[in-house]
Design an enzyme around this catalytic site. Sequence first.
Site, PDB file in Angstrom:
ATOM      1  N   GLY A   3       0.844  -1.186   0.000  1.00  0.00           N
ATOM      2  CA  GLY A   3       0.000   0.000   0.000  1.00  0.00           C
ATOM      3  C   GLY A   3       0.876   1.230   0.000  1.00  0.00           C
ATOM      4  O   GLY A   3       2.069   1.160  -0.322  1.00  0.00           O
ATOM      5  N   ASP A  46      -9.341   6.711   7.714  1.00  0.00           N
ATOM      6  CA  ASP A  46      -9.095   6.031   6.438  1.00  0.00           C
ATOM      7  C   ASP A  46      -9.926   4.751   6.312  1.00  0.00           C
ATOM      8  O   ASP A  46      -9.424   3.713   5.898  1.00  0.00           O
ATOM      9  CB  ASP A  46      -7.591   5.706   6.326  1.00  0.00           C
TER      10      ASP A  46
HETATM   11  P1  ATP Z   1      -3.043   1.945   1.876  1.00  0.00           P
HETATM   12  O1  ATP Z   1      -2.211   1.596   3.084  1.00  0.00           O
HETATM   13  O2  ATP Z   1      -2.275   2.712   0.881  1.00  0.00           O
HETATM   14  O3  ATP Z   1      -4.347   2.568   2.259  1.00  0.00           O
HETATM   15  P2  ATP Z   1      -3.631  -0.872   1.703  1.00  0.00           P
HETATM   16  O4  ATP Z   1      -4.489  -0.785   2.925  1.00  0.00           O
HETATM   17  O5  ATP Z   1      -4.055  -1.819   0.630  1.00  0.00           O
HETATM   18  O6  ATP Z   1      -3.411   0.578   1.100  1.00  0.00           O
HETATM   19  P3  ATP Z   1      -1.529  -2.125   3.268  1.00  0.00           P
HETATM   20  O7  ATP Z   1      -2.148  -1.821   4.581  1.00  0.00           O
HETATM   21  O8  ATP Z   1      -0.056  -1.936   3.134  1.00  0.00           O
HETATM   22  O9  ATP Z   1      -2.144  -1.291   2.088  1.00  0.00           O
HETATM   23  O10 ATP Z   1      -1.890  -3.632   2.919  1.00  0.00           O
HETATM   24  C1  ATP Z   1      -1.383  -4.305   1.777  1.00  0.00           C
HETATM   25  C2  ATP Z   1      -2.065  -5.649   1.643  1.00  0.00           C
HETATM   26  O11 ATP Z   1      -1.754  -6.450   2.770  1.00  0.00           O
HETATM   27  C3  ATP Z   1      -3.584  -5.561   1.584  1.00  0.00           C
HETATM   28  O12 ATP Z   1      -4.029  -6.531   0.633  1.00  0.00           O
HETATM   29  C4  ATP Z   1      -4.043  -5.958   2.966  1.00  0.00           C
HETATM   30  O13 ATP Z   1      -5.300  -6.620   2.924  1.00  0.00           O
HETATM   31  C5  ATP Z   1      -2.942  -6.937   3.392  1.00  0.00           C
HETATM   32  N1  ATP Z   1      -2.726  -6.889   4.847  1.00  0.00           N
HETATM   33  C6  ATP Z   1      -2.405  -5.795   5.582  1.00  0.00           C
HETATM   34  N2  ATP Z   1      -2.260  -6.116   6.877  1.00  0.00           N
HETATM   35  C7  ATP Z   1      -2.511  -7.455   6.980  1.00  0.00           C
HETATM   36  C8  ATP Z   1      -2.557  -8.391   8.079  1.00  0.00           C
HETATM   37  N3  ATP Z   1      -2.320  -8.004   9.333  1.00  0.00           N
HETATM   38  N4  ATP Z   1      -2.859  -9.670   7.803  1.00  0.00           N
HETATM   39  C9  ATP Z   1      -3.115 -10.059   6.542  1.00  0.00           C
HETATM   40  N5  ATP Z   1      -3.102  -9.243   5.467  1.00  0.00           N
HETATM   41  C10 ATP Z   1      -2.807  -7.951   5.674  1.00  0.00           C
END
Ligand code: ATP
Length: 336
Positions: free
Chosen positions: A23, A138
């Site tokens: 992300g 968010d």
């Molecule tokens: P942004 O942070 O820019 O709003 P995002 O929420 O997609 O975007 P991240 O939070 O970095 O970005 O997550 C990237 C991916 O990892 C997503 O597909 C999210 O569902 C998955 N993810 C994040 N945290 C976890 C977790 N604790 N367990 C499993 N999957 C996760």
Amino acid sequence: MALLCTEMFGDKDLDEWHRIGSGGFGTVYRVRHKERGFVAIKLVQQNSGPHDALNEADCLKKMSSKFVLTVFGIYQGNRFQQISEQQGIVMEFMERGSIHTLQVDLHGPPPLPLAIRLAHQVASGMQHLHSINFLHHDLKPSNVLLDNDFNAKLADFGLSRVTTSVLSNSEQSRGGTPGTFQYWPPEAFPLNYKAVRSFDVYSYGILLWSILTGKEPYEGKEFSLVELRIKQGDRPDVSLCQKEEKEKMTEMVELMTHCWDEEPSKRPHFDEIITVTEHVFSDNKDGIGAAIQEVLSKLEQEQSKSSGQLPQTNAAPTPENAVPNDTVDHPPLAAQ
Ligand code: ATP
């Protein structure tokens, strides 16, 4: 900064790094910890700086609730770069990805009883955050993560909104995780806007629409067009909400339109919101078991169609980590 997260994680206790996705602030991996089993680690991008990761970890650590993601501590190590150490947040691994990945895998919304439970769990998590004077800032489908039994937990807050939205926007144009600005209320577009509770309530209204339709609001539209439409009072099309059992939909549709009211002071508080979601959830909770079975069989079909490739929801956990499906633990009706 005084950090509450004292537990530090290093390379020696971690292996089997598997990239889940990325992300605006970094890349998330599923990693095996030698004592805890699978954990998730978000490695922070160089340009966002360790401060942001620590800030997010610190925020999450304070938010103890069954509807908020648990943070275990901070990773510091050299898994991917030898010259300098990288930092990351070590958190509970959510086996079923997020509401966003579930929508992608199902090509639509989950069955109504499960959609309603998700709506209630998100509202319960938000009611908890607001009750301790914390804003999310968010709320969107990719920031609501799902455990093995499709229970929702809030994630990804405490970061700069502007940076996230810009980065998510460019991700979206490359077909990645959808952005954030679609969930912003009309008053939030000036750069100097400072979020208050009614911001989260508006975002919740849009998220509710997305949960019930399985769609992204204003799909594929650019920032400036979406901004214009939101400011002109244009909202997602409520006629696209799941049509089965119309009466339940009436209450949920009324709730979402109330949440996304143009006027911030007219939007309800989460205390009021959970009385509605709790009531609708309690009418539907008998259907949860069947809804989960339906989702599991659709995901299995998708998995076999994609010839061995894993669906977007995270890889199935190993047997020792898995919660058997017949032990589905329905959440309490009210937030903790
Ligand atoms: P942004 O942070 O820019 O709003 P995002 O929420 O997609 O975007 P991240 O939070 O970095 O970005 O997550 C990237 C991916 O990892 C997503 O597909 C999210 O569902 C998955 N993810 C994040 N945290 C976890 C977790 N604790 N367990 C499993 N999957 C996760």
